[in-house]
Design a protein around this motif. Sequence first.
Motif, PDB file in Angstrom:
ATOM      1  N   VAL A  19       0.838  -1.222  -0.008  1.00  0.00           N
ATOM      2  CA  VAL A  19      -0.014  -0.165   0.052  1.00  0.00           C
ATOM      3  C   VAL A  19       0.837   1.199  -0.138  1.00  0.00           C
ATOM      4  CG1 VAL A  19      -1.686   1.421   1.350  1.00  0.00           C
ATOM      5  CG2 VAL A  19      -2.198  -1.139   1.267  1.00  0.00           C
ATOM      6  N   ARG A  20       1.781   1.241   1.058  1.00  0.00           N
ATOM      7  CA  ARG A  20       2.720   2.407   0.907  1.00  0.00           C
ATOM      8  C   ARG A  20       3.368   2.768  -0.324  1.00  0.00           C
ATOM      9  NH1 ARG A  20       6.721   2.975   3.621  1.00  0.00           N
ATOM     10  NH2 ARG A  20       7.111   0.920   3.962  1.00  0.00           N
ATOM     11  N   ILE A  21       4.073   1.839  -0.981  1.00  0.00           N
ATOM     12  CA  ILE A  21       4.954   1.799  -1.894  1.00  0.00           C
ATOM     13  C   ILE A  21       4.139   2.113  -3.259  1.00  0.00           C
ATOM     14  CG2 ILE A  21       6.432   0.691  -3.781  1.00  0.00           C
ATOM     15  CD1 ILE A  21       7.234  -1.093  -1.104  1.00  0.00           C
ATOM     16  N   SER A  22       3.019   1.704  -3.327  1.00  0.00           N
ATOM     17  CA  SER A  22       2.314   1.953  -4.628  1.00  0.00           C
ATOM     18  C   SER A  22       1.575   3.569  -4.493  1.00  0.00           C
ATOM     19  CB  SER A  22       1.162   1.008  -4.996  1.00  0.00           C
ATOM     20  OG  SER A  22       0.134   0.595  -3.871  1.00  0.00           O
ATOM     21  N   GLY A  23       1.204   3.912  -2.983  1.00  0.00           N
ATOM     22  CA  GLY A  23       0.884   4.918  -2.554  1.00  0.00           C
ATOM     23  C   GLY A  23       1.481   6.210  -3.150  1.00  0.00           C
ATOM     24  N   ARG A  24       2.866   5.873  -3.394  1.00  0.00           N
ATOM     25  CA  ARG A  24       3.627   6.964  -3.627  1.00  0.00           C
ATOM     26  C   ARG A  24       3.792   7.568  -4.950  1.00  0.00           C
ATOM     27  NH1 ARG A  24       8.599   3.664  -1.304  1.00  0.00           N
ATOM     28  NH2 ARG A  24       8.199   3.821   0.914  1.00  0.00           N
ATOM     29  N   THR A  25       3.073   6.464  -6.067  1.00  0.00           N
ATOM     30  CA  THR A  25       2.570   7.185  -7.340  1.00  0.00           C
ATOM     31  C   THR A  25       1.213   7.443  -7.577  1.00  0.00           C
ATOM     32  OG1 THR A  25       2.734   4.846  -7.885  1.00  0.00           O
ATOM     33  CG2 THR A  25       4.761   6.143  -7.990  1.00  0.00           C
ATOM     34  N   PRO A  26       0.766   8.532  -6.990  1.00  0.00           N
ATOM     35  CA  PRO A  26      -0.738   8.576  -7.300  1.00  0.00           C
ATOM     36  C   PRO A  26      -1.055   8.959  -8.714  1.00  0.00           C
ATOM     37  CG  PRO A  26       0.175  10.365  -6.075  1.00  0.00           C
ATOM     38  CD  PRO A  26       1.215   9.331  -6.112  1.00  0.00           C
ATOM     39  N   ALA A  27      -0.356   9.338  -9.634  1.00  0.00           N
ATOM     40  CA  ALA A  27      -0.340   9.652 -10.883  1.00  0.00           C
ATOM     41  C   ALA A  27      -0.670   8.313 -11.779  1.00  0.00           C
ATOM     42  CB  ALA A  27       0.803  10.501 -11.504  1.00  0.00           C
ATOM     43  N   VAL A  28      -0.155   7.065 -11.123  1.00  0.00           N
ATOM     44  CA  VAL A  28      -0.293   5.802 -12.022  1.00  0.00           C
ATOM     45  C   VAL A  28      -1.055   5.094 -10.991  1.00  0.00           C
ATOM     46  CG1 VAL A  28       1.621   6.118 -13.419  1.00  0.00           C
ATOM     47  CG2 VAL A  28       2.202   5.545 -11.224  1.00  0.00           C
ATOM     48  N   HIS A  29      -2.195   5.206 -10.890  1.00  0.00           N
ATOM     49  CA  HIS A  29      -3.167   4.399  -9.945  1.00  0.00           C
ATOM     50  C   HIS A  29      -3.026   4.455  -8.372  1.00  0.00           C
ATOM     51  CE1 HIS A  29      -4.608   2.892 -13.906  1.00  0.00           C
ATOM     52  NE2 HIS A  29      -3.726   2.304 -14.026  1.00  0.00           N
ATOM     53  N   GLY A  30      -1.840   4.979  -8.018  1.00  0.00           N
ATOM     54  CA  GLY A  30      -1.563   4.931  -6.523  1.00  0.00           C
ATOM     55  C   GLY A  30      -1.956   3.682  -5.501  1.00  0.00           C
ATOM     56  N   ALA A  31      -2.318   3.827  -4.410  1.00  0.00           N
ATOM     57  CA  ALA A  31      -2.727   2.718  -3.461  1.00  0.00           C
ATOM     58  C   ALA A  31      -3.781   1.903  -3.699  1.00  0.00           C
ATOM     59  CB  ALA A  31      -2.942   3.430  -2.101  1.00  0.00           C
ATOM     60  N   PRO A  32      -3.726   0.815  -3.422  1.00  0.00           N
ATOM     61  CA  PRO A  32      -5.169  -0.100  -3.853  1.00  0.00           C
ATOM     62  C   PRO A  32      -6.335   0.655  -3.720  1.00  0.00           C
ATOM     63  CG  PRO A  32      -3.151  -1.374  -2.524  1.00  0.00           C
ATOM     64  CD  PRO A  32      -2.944   0.096  -2.531  1.00  0.00           C
ATOM     65  N   VAL A  33      -7.419   0.180  -4.275  1.00  0.00           N
ATOM     66  CA  VAL A  33      -8.677   0.621  -4.093  1.00  0.00           C
ATOM     67  C   VAL A  33      -9.319  -0.349  -3.062  1.00  0.00           C
ATOM     68  CG1 VAL A  33      -9.129   1.698  -6.085  1.00  0.00           C
ATOM     69  CG2 VAL A  33      -9.641  -0.735  -6.091  1.00  0.00           C
ATOM     70  N   HIS A  34      -8.607  -1.437  -3.048  1.00  0.00           N
ATOM     71  CA  HIS A  34      -9.535  -2.527  -2.079  1.00  0.00           C
ATOM     72  C   HIS A  34      -8.447  -3.801  -1.844  1.00  0.00           C
ATOM     73  CE1 HIS A  34     -13.562  -3.673  -1.236  1.00  0.00           C
ATOM     74  NE2 HIS A  34     -12.984  -5.003  -1.175  1.00  0.00           N
ATOM     75  N   VAL A  35      -8.434  -4.162  -0.711  1.00  0.00           N
ATOM     76  CA  VAL A  35      -7.836  -5.133   0.007  1.00  0.00           C
ATOM     77  C   VAL A  35      -8.509  -6.493   0.663  1.00  0.00           C
ATOM     78  CG1 VAL A  35      -5.979  -5.678   1.731  1.00  0.00           C
ATOM     79  CG2 VAL A  35      -5.888  -3.565   0.430  1.00  0.00           C
ATOM     80  N   GLY A  36      -8.361  -7.623  -0.092  1.00  0.00           N
ATOM     81  CA  GLY A  36      -9.016  -8.843   0.841  1.00  0.00           C
ATOM     82  C   GLY A  36     -10.235  -9.484   0.522  1.00  0.00           C
ATOM     83  N   ASP A  37     -11.047  -8.700  -0.187  1.00  0.00           N
ATOM     84  CA  ASP A  37     -12.616  -9.058  -0.158  1.00  0.00           C
ATOM     85  C   ASP A  37     -12.954  -9.330  -1.619  1.00  0.00           C
ATOM     86  OD1 ASP A  37     -14.865 -10.252   0.563  1.00  0.00           O
ATOM     87  OD2 ASP A  37     -15.735  -8.594   1.247  1.00  0.00           O
ATOM     88  N   PRO A  38     -12.863 -10.141  -2.364  1.00  0.00           N
ATOM     89  CA  PRO A  38     -13.300  -9.855  -3.800  1.00  0.00           C
ATOM     90  C   PRO A  38     -14.923  -9.738  -3.880  1.00  0.00           C
ATOM     91  CG  PRO A  38     -11.791 -11.782  -3.486  1.00  0.00           C
ATOM     92  CD  PRO A  38     -12.019 -11.312  -2.332  1.00  0.00           C
ATOM     93  N   ALA A  39     -15.658 -10.435  -2.982  1.00  0.00           N
ATOM     94  CA  ALA A  39     -16.801 -10.421  -3.245  1.00  0.00           C
ATOM     95  C   ALA A  39     -17.749  -9.160  -3.122  1.00  0.00           C
ATOM     96  CB  ALA A  39     -17.631 -11.200  -2.291  1.00  0.00           C
ATOM     97  N   SER A  40     -17.060  -8.169  -2.337  1.00  0.00           N
ATOM     98  CA  SER A  40     -17.500  -6.809  -2.159  1.00  0.00           C
ATOM     99  C   SER A  40     -17.072  -5.847  -3.272  1.00  0.00           C
ATOM    100  CB  SER A  40     -17.076  -6.185  -0.906  1.00  0.00           C
ATOM    101  OG  SER A  40     -15.478  -5.797  -0.998  1.00  0.00           O
ATOM    102  N   LEU A  41     -16.495  -6.198  -4.238  1.00  0.00           N
ATOM    103  CA  LEU A  41     -16.274  -5.817  -5.397  1.00  0.00           C
ATOM    104  C   LEU A  41     -16.941  -6.297  -6.411  1.00  0.00           C
ATOM    105  CD1 LEU A  41     -12.410  -5.374  -5.669  1.00  0.00           C
ATOM    106  CD2 LEU A  41     -14.031  -3.380  -5.380  1.00  0.00           C
ATOM    107  N   GLY A  42     -17.821  -7.253  -6.086  1.00  0.00           N
ATOM    108  CA  GLY A  42     -18.901  -7.950  -7.270  1.00  0.00           C
ATOM    109  C   GLY A  42     -17.960  -9.112  -7.937  1.00  0.00           C
ATOM    110  N   ILE A  43     -16.675  -9.365  -7.410  1.00  0.00           N
ATOM    111  CA  ILE A  43     -16.008 -10.536  -7.948  1.00  0.00           C
ATOM    112  C   ILE A  43     -16.299 -11.965  -7.459  1.00  0.00           C
ATOM    113  CG2 ILE A  43     -13.666 -11.292  -8.521  1.00  0.00           C
ATOM    114  CD1 ILE A  43     -12.650  -8.281  -8.169  1.00  0.00           C
TER     115      ILE A  43
END
Lengths: 266, 266
Positions: A181-205
């Motif tokens: 999360v921290r590492i990807s959050g450093r690049t907000p211009a290229v998607h940045g931090a995750p939108v979701h962690v750990g529960d595929p069902a709540s994304l409808g997957i």
Amino acid sequence: MSVEATPSQLADARRARAAHRAGESAPTSGVAPGLTQANLIAVPADWAFETLLYAQRNPKPCPVLEVIERGRTESALAPGSDIRTDIGRYRVWRDGELAEETSDARGAWAEHPDLVAFLIGCSFTFETGLADAGIPIRHQELGRNVPMYRTNVACAPAGRLRGEMVVSMRPIPAGRVADAVRISGRTPAVHGAPVHVGDPASLGIIDLQTPDFGDAPEVREGEIPVFWACGVTPQAAIMASRPPFAVTHAPGYMFVTDVPDAEYLV
Amino acid sequence: MSVEATPSQLADARRARAAHRAGESAPTSGVAPGLTQANLIAVPADWAFETLLYAQRNPKPCPVLEVIERGRTESALAPGSDIRTDIGRYRVWRDGELAEETSDARGAWAEHPDLVAFLIGCSFTFETGLADAGIPIRHQELGRNVPMYRTNVACAPAGRLRGEMVVSMRPIPAGRVADAVRISGRTPAVHGAPVHVGDPASLGIIDLQTPDFGDAPEVREGEIPVFWACGVTPQAAIMASRPPFAVTHAPGYMFVTDVPDAEYLV
């Protein structure tokens, strides 16, 4: 920031684009490590404002790196490039339906010379940072394409454009999720931090093993599925909104630029 | 992030918009502290793509907070607002010339019902953070408008739009410059870190005491002039590019939203 690519990185990127131009194609995760890759969506000029507005309203999945205006085919992010040929695999869309996959989009541009092309940031950009921190990139290890999923998360509409967010997934060891999360959050211009962690069902997957794009993942004991906003989101908007014509890359087959990933660090 | 404004902040913001709607006007630095303020530029629909593209290519001076599409006049950042009346002072531009200043832009919208309005981030957003850290905000102390300057820094053009960057200036005690950089750098969506510290001449600014917009500054012993990209930059583009019609706010007379500044922290 102004970071210079190394000669060896630039040679990698140019070799990849030249290979694509010659008709070769393979997923580009891990190609020219340290240089930014980009998603493509090109639409007729009449749809350009709505496409840019859709991106502005949905910056996590659609961070715009460059707009190549009508009549132009060279990306400023890769001098000497040709956006019509330098991606390994293109998709041509007609009325929201996938009409063709091709390694050469010059025919599409000839048919619609008013195409405006958008290069959108790609999560491959922060994979280098994850790998540098010792976080495994499973799809690279297995030589597969990253798995991508349509979700039940609606994007903010813009004029005639609407659609759901598409996400990419990487299985991350539970003890490294916070680092990812921290590492990807450093690049907000290229998607940045995750939108979701750990529960595929709540994304409808429903089933992680059957992604909508890319290859099936391998989630191992002790790993958590982590989801990032994905630059394939404009393709979901094409399917939902049915513009008369569009050209995109094929998911996972990205445009390799000459720009160091570090350029997008905050 | 999703931060809630306090009832007292919201009351401040609504009071300010209602006063502007009733015809009152004053510079808004320090109004409704903790809530985001915005610059306005509205252009005929035919110029909307280029305006959005100009903003995308120049994100430091032109961070887009919202696009209000043709036929709409309410900002999603301030429910119940009317973008034609809720700013204290508007400027109406014809062929790149300032034609009129008014406290009511309904006539301009009636003349051009296809206007597309862009709300652009404002450096007043991070002034709250500076003040919270004990950094003096001189123009607020003196009850003046912030000084703004046209520079010799060219923005990236977009179609018919080109122009120079406009900057705002705050004198900062030398020992607090680094803090001011860090604090403002946390909000890249609203201009972010300064574009320049300490040498007006290298921006082409001849005389700090005669700003192009706003009021003259007071730089005291031991203070350094610090320059931030400014949302008046689109007005410089109007002057340089001469679109047939445009409406903007008057510099320093901002649109006060209901959105907490913290929403734009990274």
